[in-house]
Design a protein around this motif. Structure first.
Motif, PDB file in Angstrom:
ATOM      1  N   ILE A  70      -1.164   6.479   0.100  1.00 26.06           N
ATOM      2  CA  ILE A  70      -1.561   7.658   0.757  1.00 26.06           C
ATOM      3  C   ILE A  70      -0.860   9.036   0.052  1.00 26.06           C
ATOM      4  O   ILE A  70      -1.234   9.995   0.189  1.00 26.06           O
ATOM      5  N   HIS A  71       0.014   8.644  -1.024  1.00 31.16           N
ATOM      6  CA  HIS A  71       0.590   9.727  -1.550  1.00 31.16           C
ATOM      7  C   HIS A  71      -0.206  10.338  -2.822  1.00 31.16           C
ATOM      8  O   HIS A  71      -0.766  11.172  -2.609  1.00 31.16           O
ATOM      9  N   GLN A  72      -0.281   9.527  -3.940  1.00 29.32           N
ATOM     10  CA  GLN A  72      -1.124   9.997  -4.887  1.00 29.32           C
ATOM     11  C   GLN A  72      -2.014   8.953  -5.400  1.00 29.32           C
ATOM     12  O   GLN A  72      -2.615   8.929  -6.621  1.00 29.32           O
ATOM     13  N   GLY A  73      -2.300   7.681  -4.495  1.00 27.88           N
ATOM     14  CA  GLY A  73      -3.292   7.019  -4.902  1.00 27.88           C
ATOM     15  C   GLY A  73      -2.929   5.736  -5.543  1.00 27.88           C
ATOM     16  O   GLY A  73      -3.980   5.006  -6.414  1.00 27.88           O
ATOM     17  N   ALA A  74      -1.736   5.394  -5.832  1.00 25.93           N
ATOM     18  CA  ALA A  74      -1.501   4.386  -6.743  1.00 25.93           C
ATOM     19  C   ALA A  74      -2.105   3.025  -6.227  1.00 25.93           C
ATOM     20  O   ALA A  74      -2.198   2.955  -4.947  1.00 25.93           O
ATOM     21  N   PRO A 117       4.030   1.185  -6.335  1.00 27.57           N
ATOM     22  CA  PRO A 117       4.313   0.961  -7.734  1.00 27.57           C
ATOM     23  C   PRO A 117       4.770   2.157  -8.435  1.00 27.57           C
ATOM     24  O   PRO A 117       5.492   2.084  -9.666  1.00 27.57           O
ATOM     25  N   TRP A 118       4.302   3.296  -8.275  1.00 27.23           N
ATOM     26  CA  TRP A 118       4.793   4.415  -8.923  1.00 27.23           C
ATOM     27  C   TRP A 118       5.940   5.227  -8.286  1.00 27.23           C
ATOM     28  O   TRP A 118       6.993   4.944  -8.680  1.00 27.23           O
ATOM     29  N   HIS A 119       6.016   6.015  -6.941  1.00 34.29           N
ATOM     30  CA  HIS A 119       7.202   6.690  -6.685  1.00 34.29           C
ATOM     31  C   HIS A 119       7.929   5.957  -5.630  1.00 34.29           C
ATOM     32  O   HIS A 119       9.021   6.434  -5.106  1.00 34.29           O
ATOM     33  N   GLY A 120       7.686   4.686  -5.387  1.00 41.70           N
ATOM     34  CA  GLY A 120       8.345   3.829  -4.481  1.00 41.70           C
ATOM     35  C   GLY A 120       8.513   3.968  -3.124  1.00 41.70           C
ATOM     36  O   GLY A 120       9.389   3.218  -2.348  1.00 41.70           O
ATOM     37  N   ARG A 121       7.725   4.650  -2.548  1.00 42.32           N
ATOM     38  CA  ARG A 121       7.476   5.042  -0.946  1.00 42.32           C
ATOM     39  C   ARG A 121       7.416   3.394  -0.369  1.00 42.32           C
ATOM     40  O   ARG A 121       6.704   2.676  -1.091  1.00 42.32           O
ATOM     41  N   GLU A 122       8.116   3.433   0.736  1.00 42.05           N
ATOM     42  CA  GLU A 122       8.263   2.309   1.491  1.00 42.05           C
ATOM     43  C   GLU A 122       7.432   1.937   2.847  1.00 42.05           C
ATOM     44  O   GLU A 122       7.435   3.201   3.509  1.00 42.05           O
TER      45      GLU A 122
HETATM   46  S1  FES Z   1       1.302   7.336  -5.123  1.00 37.74           S
HETATM   47 FE1  FES Z   1       3.553   8.119  -4.728  1.00 37.74          FE
HETATM   48  S2  FES Z   1       4.503   6.795  -3.370  1.00 37.74           S
HETATM   49 FE2  FES Z   1       2.644   5.906  -3.649  1.00 37.74          FE
END
Ligand code: FES
Lengths: 359, 118
Positions: free
Chosen positions: B44-48, B80-85
């Motif tokens: 939900i952040h940048q679509g990873a 896998p990108w910014h590591g949000r949990e």
């Molecule tokens: S895309 Fe940024 S934490 Fe998932």
């Protein structure tokens, strides 16, 4: 209005990290330098006490090459994951910063040899193999005479667009380094400044990565301030500097602060003849990444306070963990013309060696 | 809509995989307790692609600086990108901000097959 899912065709990405493995540099290194790596297992010293921030260290977990090699080492995979799907028109390579010749704290002869080897490797393996990729001249800036020789040697390559200076613990505005700026200006190269391992905590390391990473813009502010008050742009009026990976939200504060200080303290730096904020607008550009999450309104407030919408340029920082997606990172609803500037036209104007549009 | 997306034994507790559900890319997670959870495979952040991240644990909130108490092994999906949990057993809520959560799907197991419904 630009929407989140709109294609970013024509993107000029101002920060892409290609990565070299030391063994790939060997064919490009003369003796005795090669021997120090093959026989003595030399590797560059690193200082950062933390490399754990994300799932795969400092890289995107999905950017590791499928055959197991580290992220950023394979052009084919970079094309497949980054350049093709995102519609890159151009990408500026900024190096993996390992090795980072200008960051070495000694043995500048080795640093100079490494810089040359790196440049030749970069040209052969990246610039000559994908027409979209442009390069940064790596130098060993601690030895300005050697650095100038390297700029003279490879700076004329048609796809080298800037000279890279890392941000560590040297402030590059000192007149000692001015020959580097002179050589860059002579060859129509800009300066790219990208942090390597700046010790942002009074010359040391804060206890946690989250502190260090939060404060990286401080290292960028140090350099912008230092270049301006050391008169670099009065001396080299055609020189421009891309501040890479510090974002841009610190800029309004710094412009205002420098202007106010200049009014009070001009007598100390009489070689500075222009208002610092005007110098920022004329000579600097700032890459967007790592973007804070902002609404359209918040984003435009920052731009408004910079007094220019022409000094911010989009960057992904691929393949690093704090990558920004060209389709997701900017707030939705920004004006199309402005988005187009950030995604390509500002960078195109900034780097005269990029393909320019007719008319 | 209901679709079988994988076999029960395709995943051990603490493992996850990418699957498709209709036109959606989804990530199917098998949490530490053996239950299955499914989310849109798009952060939900940048679509990873979340399925390229890690199903792992997380240090628990604590009063003590320097105290790393890893718990919930196999229940936390890290991007896998910014590591949000994201907590797979708590509707995919983000640990740092519970108001943010992944888009989830209902999962049932029928005769050894994992079915996702919408
Ligand atoms: S895309 Fe940024 S934490 Fe998932």
């Amino acid at each position: 209005m630009a929407t989140k899912t709109e294609s970013r065709t024509g993107l000029i990405d101002t920060d892409i990290h290609e990565r070299v493995m030391y063994e790939e540099l060997l064919p490009y290194l003369e003796q005795p330098w090669r021997r120090y790596i093959t026989d003595c297992h030399w590797i560059q010293e690193k200082h950062m006490p933390y490399t754990q921030p994300a799932v795969a260290g400092v890289d995107r977990a999905d950017a590791r090459v499928p055959d197991g090699r580290p992220a950023g080492t394979d052009l084919g995979f970079m094309q497949e994951q980054l350049l093709n799907p995102n519609g890159h028109e151009a990408g500026i390579l900024t190096g993996a910063l390992d090795p980072s010749p200008s960051s070495m704290h000694g043995w500048y002869e080795m640093a100079t040899a490494l810089a040359s080897a790196y440049n030749d490797w970069q040209i052969d393996n990246w610039l000559d193999r994908d027409e979209r990729l442009y390069g940064s001249v790596q130098i060993a800036a601690q030895d300005p005479a050697g650095a100038v020789r390297e700029i003279e040697r490879v700076g004329t390559h048609p796809k080298m667009v800037q000279v890279l200076l890392p941000l560590d613990d040297i402030l590059w505005g000192d007149p000692y380094y001015h020959p580097i700026f002179e050589a860059a200006e002579k060859h129509n190269l800009m300066i790219g400044m990208h942090h390597n391992e700046p010790p942002v905590h009074y010359g040391k390391w804060p206890r946690y990565f989250i502190e260090w990473h939060t404060l990286i813009p401080v290292a960028h502010m140090n350099q912008v301030t230092n270049l301006i008050f050391n008169g670099v742009f009065e001396k080299f009026p055609n020189l421009k500097v891309m501040m890479i990976e510090g974002g841009f939200t610190y800029v309004p504060f710094l412009m205002r602060k420098m202007d106010q200080q200049y009014k009070d303290l001009r007598h100390e730096v009489p070689w500075v003849t222009k208002k610092p904020s005007e110098t920022v607008k004329e000579h600097f550009c700032f890459t967007t990444q790592p973007l804070e999450e902002m609404t359209k309104k918040e984003f435009l407030q920052v731009i408004d306070q910079m007094g220019s919408e022409d000094i911010v340029s989009f960057s992904t920082d691929y393949p690093h963990w704090d990558y920004d997606s060209p389709t997701e990172a900017l707030p939705p609803g920004l004006d199309d013309t402005f988005v187009r500037k950030m995604l390509s036209e500002t960078a195109r104007k900034f780097y005269p060696k990029l393909p320019q549009k007719e008319g | 809509m209901k679709e079988f997306v994988c076999h029960e034994e395709d995943l051990q507790p603490g493992q996850m995989m990418h699957a498709t559900f209709g036109k959606h890319d989804i990530v199917v997670c098998r949490a530490s307790d053996g239950h299955y959870y499914a989310f849109l495979d798009r952060c939900i952040h940048q679509g990873a692609p979340l399925s390229k991240g890690k199903l792992c644990g997380a240090p628990q909130p604590t009063d003590e600086v320097g105290d790393y108490d890893f718990q919930q092994e196999g229940d936390i999906l890290r991007c896998p990108w910014h590591g949000r949990e994201f907590d797979v057993k708590n509707n995919g809520c983000m640990l740092a901000d519970e108001r943010m959560k992944l888009r989830n799907f209902k999962v049932e197991v029928e005769n050894g097959e994992v079915a996702v419904t919408k």
